[in-house]
Design an enzyme around this catalytic site. Sequence first.
Site, PDB file in Angstrom:
ATOM      1  N   GLU A 268      77.605   3.326  52.358  1.00  0.00           N
ATOM      2  CA  GLU A 268      78.832   3.998  52.811  1.00  0.00           C
ATOM      3  C   GLU A 268      79.861   2.976  53.312  1.00  0.00           C
ATOM      4  O   GLU A 268      80.267   3.019  54.478  1.00  0.00           O
ATOM      5  CB  GLU A 268      78.521   4.945  53.975  1.00  0.00           C
ATOM      6  CG  GLU A 268      77.621   6.100  53.652  1.00  0.00           C
ATOM      7  CD  GLU A 268      77.229   6.902  54.904  1.00  0.00           C
ATOM      8  OE1 GLU A 268      76.780   8.038  54.735  1.00  0.00           O
ATOM      9  OE2 GLU A 268      77.366   6.380  56.040  1.00  0.00           O
ATOM     10  N   CYS A 337     105.842   3.322  74.592  1.00  0.00           N
ATOM     11  CA  CYS A 337     105.877   3.068  76.039  1.00  0.00           C
ATOM     12  C   CYS A 337     104.474   2.921  76.623  1.00  0.00           C
ATOM     13  O   CYS A 337     104.024   3.774  77.396  1.00  0.00           O
ATOM     14  CB  CYS A 337     106.638   4.176  76.743  1.00  0.00           C
ATOM     15  SG  CYS A 337     108.279   4.352  76.079  1.00  0.00           S
ATOM     16  N   GLU A 338     103.785   1.917  76.211  1.00  0.00           N
ATOM     17  CA  GLU A 338     102.459   1.572  76.746  1.00  0.00           C
ATOM     18  C   GLU A 338     102.374   0.055  76.734  1.00  0.00           C
ATOM     19  O   GLU A 338     102.776  -0.575  75.748  1.00  0.00           O
ATOM     20  CB  GLU A 338     101.321   2.085  75.825  1.00  0.00           C
ATOM     21  CG  GLU A 338     101.250   3.570  75.632  1.00  0.00           C
ATOM     22  CD  GLU A 338     100.587   4.302  76.793  1.00  0.00           C
ATOM     23  OE1 GLU A 338      99.903   3.658  77.607  1.00  0.00           O
ATOM     24  OE2 GLU A 338     100.792   5.521  76.877  1.00  0.00           O
TER      25      GLU A 338
HETATM   26  N1  PLP Z   1      79.290   5.645  57.667  1.00  0.00           N
HETATM   27  C1  PLP Z   1      79.404   6.187  58.885  1.00  0.00           C
HETATM   28  C2  PLP Z   1      78.486   7.281  59.279  1.00  0.00           C
HETATM   29  C3  PLP Z   1      80.389   5.735  59.784  1.00  0.00           C
HETATM   30  O1  PLP Z   1      80.497   6.273  60.998  1.00  0.00           O
HETATM   31  C4  PLP Z   1      81.243   4.679  59.369  1.00  0.00           C
HETATM   32  C5  PLP Z   1      82.258   4.138  60.275  1.00  0.00           C
HETATM   33  O2  PLP Z   1      82.114   3.946  61.425  1.00  0.00           O
HETATM   34  C6  PLP Z   1      81.108   4.162  58.079  1.00  0.00           C
HETATM   35  C7  PLP Z   1      80.124   4.665  57.261  1.00  0.00           C
HETATM   36  C8  PLP Z   1      81.984   3.079  57.575  1.00  0.00           C
HETATM   37  O3  PLP Z   1      81.895   1.936  58.290  1.00  0.00           O
HETATM   38  P1  PLP Z   1      82.637   0.603  57.829  1.00  0.00           P
HETATM   39  O4  PLP Z   1      84.071   0.942  57.690  1.00  0.00           O
HETATM   40  O5  PLP Z   1      82.374  -0.355  58.903  1.00  0.00           O
HETATM   41  O6  PLP Z   1      82.026   0.201  56.528  1.00  0.00           O
END
Ligand code: PLP
Length: 413
Positions: A268, A337-338
């Site tokens: 992912e 404004c921060e």
């Molecule tokens: N999968 C899950 C469940 C996530 O929460 C995230 C991001 O935090 C990702 C994949 C993607 O992570 P990255 O962008 O670091 O590859």
Amino acid sequence: MHRFNYQRSNLYAEGIKVENIIKQFGTPLYIYSANTILDHFFKLKHAFKVLNPLICFSMKSNSSLAIIRLLVKSGSGIDVVSGGELYKAIKAGCPGVKIVYAGVGKREDEIETAIKAGILFFNVESVPELEKINKIAKRCKKIQSVCIRLNPDVDAKTHKYITTGKKETKFGLPYKVAKSIFKNKSKYKNVKIEGIHLHIGSQIVRLDPFLKAIKVALELKKEVDFEYLNIGGGLGIIYKNEKPLLPDQYAREIEKLLKGSKVKLILEPGRFIVGNAGILVTRVVYFKKGINKNFAITDGGMNLLLRPALYEAYHEINLVKKKNKPKVKMDIVGPVCESSDFLGQDRILPVPKEGEALAVFGAGAYGSAMASVYNGHPLCAEVLVNEKEVYLVKKKENYRDLIQNDLIPDFLR
Ligand code: PLP
């Protein structure tokens, strides 16, 4: 590696001068490079060719419909974390069978829509969630496949806000609970528990946390059998001088670990695919000489790129058209404004004139995706460059958009 390069003193996005792009579309502006995105996707796919995983682009990093479409057309699946992301993934043409759905707070309506859309897996983060998926699947007369998100209690050695695999975080289930779910899987008649999901954090530049987490999952596999292993995202990229893992190195080590295990692999990645494939271009509104500091105040700040304010993240910043002028130290700040509204601090750059454009590099991941209209600044436009062509992929919002969902109650009329 990315395709934003200087030729003489002019910044180019692939084959187009950035100056010409901002002449056409204005600033602030997100510019993405389609071929950088594809390079990264195929680099990962190639590195993992022996294991042949399903790569599900994590659209929380960038949810531009055009970018999702680009990746889906190249064979990517999508990792979603909400009903809204699911809706966008489907609109971008991703088939349900290539969608995985994580997140600790999935609501009933979101679960039902996802089941009806025929998603591949929910990545289940709690026992009540599993019970709810079972109940809704029964109502829909379906058997829903799921993976159990295991919290391996591994420190990813990254920023604490993007660490998700330690036991004190809200993500996933402890080893013992995951194991007992597998042991009692016959309890969940409308759910097929098919695998383990891991995601230990983001912007990880070391190999050992990934390997440690996978080893915990393989340990569990000795006690309960499963077919799928989703190792999440998390691969770090270069923002400053980090030495991130090379995809080949990452893949080889995982191959070694998984040898003989016969698991089907899912990845992912988010940041790795899009992080360096986008820049944010802002124009200097004022250059202000402070008592201890100089400030280049630009037309976009934390409202468009929150990472520096949120994690003190570093992004390289440079003039879109470099010039040979004496350099001074300055903070690059936005209009919000921060005091945390900065894009870069203590940068050494030539004093910019009003209207001069600055490019903020590495803004493709968790940039536009985390943008807001805080302080009444409408969201900016986004364009996608493909070689010598540039396409508007998100229209700039206007003031009417800022009030379109507001209502004035009768007693105030
Ligand atoms: N999968 C899950 C469940 C996530 O929460 C995230 C991001 O935090 C990702 C994949 C993607 O992570 P990255 O962008 O670091 O590859």
